[in-house]
Every structure is written in structure tokens, then in C-alpha cells.
Design a protein around this motif. Structure first.
Motif, PDB file in Angstrom:
ATOM      1  N   MET A  16       0.823  -1.209   0.000  1.00  0.00           N
ATOM      2  CA  MET A  16       0.000   0.000   0.000  1.00  0.00           C
ATOM      3  C   MET A  16       0.857   1.259   0.000  1.00  0.00           C
ATOM      4  O   MET A  16       0.555   2.231  -0.694  1.00  0.00           O
ATOM      5  N   VAL A  17       1.948   1.230   0.777  1.00  0.00           N
ATOM      6  CA  VAL A  17       2.871   2.362   0.784  1.00  0.00           C
ATOM      7  C   VAL A  17       3.437   2.583  -0.618  1.00  0.00           C
ATOM      8  O   VAL A  17       3.496   3.724  -1.111  1.00  0.00           O
ATOM      9  N   GLY A  18       3.840   1.493  -1.260  1.00  0.00           N
ATOM     10  CA  GLY A  18       4.417   1.593  -2.597  1.00  0.00           C
ATOM     11  C   GLY A  18       3.430   2.137  -3.620  1.00  0.00           C
ATOM     12  O   GLY A  18       3.790   2.976  -4.464  1.00  0.00           O
ATOM     13  N   GLU A  19       2.188   1.673  -3.566  1.00  0.00           N
ATOM     14  CA  GLU A  19       1.176   2.138  -4.513  1.00  0.00           C
ATOM     15  C   GLU A  19       0.868   3.620  -4.321  1.00  0.00           C
ATOM     16  O   GLU A  19       0.724   4.366  -5.294  1.00  0.00           O
ATOM     17  N   VAL A  23       1.426   6.609  -7.082  1.00  0.00           N
ATOM     18  CA  VAL A  23       0.366   7.511  -7.524  1.00  0.00           C
ATOM     19  C   VAL A  23       0.721   8.958  -7.202  1.00  0.00           C
ATOM     20  O   VAL A  23       0.503   9.869  -7.994  1.00  0.00           O
ATOM     21  N   GLY A  24       1.279   9.181  -6.014  1.00  0.00           N
ATOM     22  CA  GLY A  24       1.687  10.517  -5.605  1.00  0.00           C
ATOM     23  C   GLY A  24       0.598  11.280  -4.877  1.00  0.00           C
ATOM     24  O   GLY A  24      -0.597  11.007  -5.018  1.00  0.00           O
ATOM     25  N   GLY A  25       1.040  12.257  -4.072  1.00  0.00           N
ATOM     26  CA  GLY A  25       0.100  13.109  -3.358  1.00  0.00           C
ATOM     27  C   GLY A  25      -0.195  12.666  -1.938  1.00  0.00           C
ATOM     28  O   GLY A  25      -1.073  13.238  -1.288  1.00  0.00           O
ATOM     29  N   PHE A  26       0.522  11.636  -1.451  1.00  0.00           N
ATOM     30  CA  PHE A  26       0.250  11.104  -0.116  1.00  0.00           C
ATOM     31  C   PHE A  26       1.538  11.018   0.697  1.00  0.00           C
ATOM     32  O   PHE A  26       2.595  10.652   0.171  1.00  0.00           O
ATOM     33  N   VAL A 108      -8.101  -3.719  -4.938  1.00  0.00           N
ATOM     34  CA  VAL A 108      -8.260  -2.392  -5.510  1.00  0.00           C
ATOM     35  C   VAL A 108      -6.950  -1.939  -6.155  1.00  0.00           C
ATOM     36  O   VAL A 108      -5.861  -2.278  -5.700  1.00  0.00           O
ATOM     37  N   THR A 109      -7.041  -1.175  -7.241  1.00  0.00           N
ATOM     38  CA  THR A 109      -5.841  -0.629  -7.883  1.00  0.00           C
ATOM     39  C   THR A 109      -5.334   0.565  -7.087  1.00  0.00           C
ATOM     40  O   THR A 109      -6.062   1.164  -6.286  1.00  0.00           O
ATOM     41  N   GLY A 110      -4.078   0.918  -7.336  1.00  0.00           N
ATOM     42  CA  GLY A 110      -3.514   2.073  -6.645  1.00  0.00           C
ATOM     43  C   GLY A 110      -4.276   3.348  -6.929  1.00  0.00           C
ATOM     44  O   GLY A 110      -4.498   4.175  -6.030  1.00  0.00           O
TER      45      GLY A 110
END
Length: 216
Positions: A16-19, A23-26, A108-110
Motif C-alpha cells: 500500500m505504501v508503494g502504490e 500515484v503521488g500526493g500522499f 483495488v488498484t492504486g
């Protein structure tokens, strides 16, 4: 967006961290692996959103719902998005009753996970059409039938329920082990315990039992 990730599986947390990084913004400001550590870190860091596994150890056995209830005084500053391998009505409604704003499954997708986190942070709900239907059934019609207790199901631990649902869907032991990041031997142990507690003979009877209760 400041996010805490709560899951008792290190590989799941890492994924989850990697996804979210991709994606960015987190900004993942913290992680936790059980109910007690999740409550402590959420109250300390007060992130915008906690991405919270539904079934995990610790506390009084209430899993993700227990974490949400324990941090209810942080609303509306901190929101909760539940995540699980389970898409069963009982799990969805239980954590929403506790105060979660959304629920996604672990396939779920990233991109969709990021979208759900943003929606929850903005105060909106985040559910797939199927899961939203469970919530509407339970709350929109003023009925609590979906979340009624099932004495047989309550005999199973949170981990046994996870294994039971995956096996009932027809997954092989190896697939279940990979999905839950546990060994095949551990899966076999859990399946034996489930069959014994439910007084069933084999996985085919288990599949029929689960289908009859609409929990797969």
C-alpha cells in the motif's frame, strides 16, 4: 495528504505504501500492525485519513471497528477508510456503524485506492456499487438485519473468517496463503479449525454454508 496505514501483514503495508508513492500526493506518516498500536498512533499523529484493515489482532477483538470507535473524538479531523480481503455485508456494515467513511477490498488498484482516500478526506463516502448496496440496506431502510449476529460465525476468530471466505470462494490453499501472507501449513490449520467449529466435513460443505449466509 497525511495517511496512516494499519494492517497486521508487513508485506500488505509495504504494498500500500508503494502504490500510494507511485500515484503521488500522499505522505504515509505512520504504520501500525494491531488494534492497540493503531489507536495509539492515530491519536498521536491525527492524520487526515487512516487506511485501516478490518480484521487484525489486539484490543478486545473488535478489529478495525474498535480502532474507529476508540478514536471517535478525533472526528471530523481524522477520517477512516476500511480495507479488507472480505467484501461480506457483515464486515462492511460493522465498520461503517463504527464510523468509517468508506470500504475497499484489497484487490483495488492504486489509482482507485488513492481516489477513495481523497473522497473520504473530503467528507464523502467511498464504496463500490456492491458494497454501497449493503450500507443502504442496513441504514437507508432503517434495518439492522445485515449486521445481526450469527452465532456460528462468531465462533470463528477474525483470521479464521478471512481464511473461510477465501476457501469458500474456491481458492486453493496456496492461493489463500499468498493472499494473506501466511504459510500453507497455517492455512490448513485454520481450515481444520473452521470445519471443526462449524461442524462441517469438507470445503464443499463450507462453500454452501457461506453462500447460504451471503458472506462470500
Amino acid at each position: 495528504m497525511r495517511v496512516i496505514i494499519v494492517d497486521d501483514h508487513p508485506l500488505a503495508r509495504a504494498g500500500m505504501v508503494g502504490e500510494l508513492a507511485r500515484v503521488g500526493g500522499f505522505d504515509v506518516v505512520g504504520q501500525a500492525h494491531d488494534v492497540d498500536s493503531a489507536i495509539a498512533i492515530t491519536r498521536e499523529l491525527k492524520p487526515e485519513v487512516v487506511l485501516l484493515d478490518v480484521h487484525m489482532p489486539g484490543g478486545s477483538g473488535g478489529g478495525g471497528a474498535e480502532v474507529v470507535r476508540a478514536c471517535s473524538d478525533l472526528y471530523p479531523d481524522t477520517k477512516f477508510l476500511a480495507i479488507s480481503v472480505s467484501d461480506a455485508a457483515r464486515d462492511v456494515v460493522a465498520v461503517v456503524r463504527a464510523g468509517a467513511r468508506g470500504y475497499v477490498t484489497k484487490d483495488v488498484t492504486g489509482e482507485k485506492l488513492a481516489d477513495a482516500l481523497r473522497r473520504v478526506a473530503d467528507g464523502d463516502a467511498a464504496f463500490s456499487a456492491r458494497l454501497a448496496g449493503f450500507v443502504l440496506d442496513a441504514f437507508g431502510a432503517g434495518s439492522g438485519d445485515v449486521a445481526d449476529r450469527d452465532d456460528e460465525l462468531d465462533r470463528l476468530t477474525a483470521r479464521e473468517q478471512e481464511v473461510m471466505r477465501l476457501i469458500a470462494r474456491g481458492m486453493a490453499y496456496k492461493e489463500v496463503a499468498s493472499e494473506l501472507f501466511i504459510s500453507i501449513k497455517t492455512v490448513e490449520t485454520h481450515v481444520s479449525a473452521v470445519l471443526r467449529k462449524l461442524q462441517l466435513s469438507n470445503r464443499h460443505e463450507l462453500a454452501r454454508w457461506a453462500a447460504a449466509r451471503r458472506i462470500v
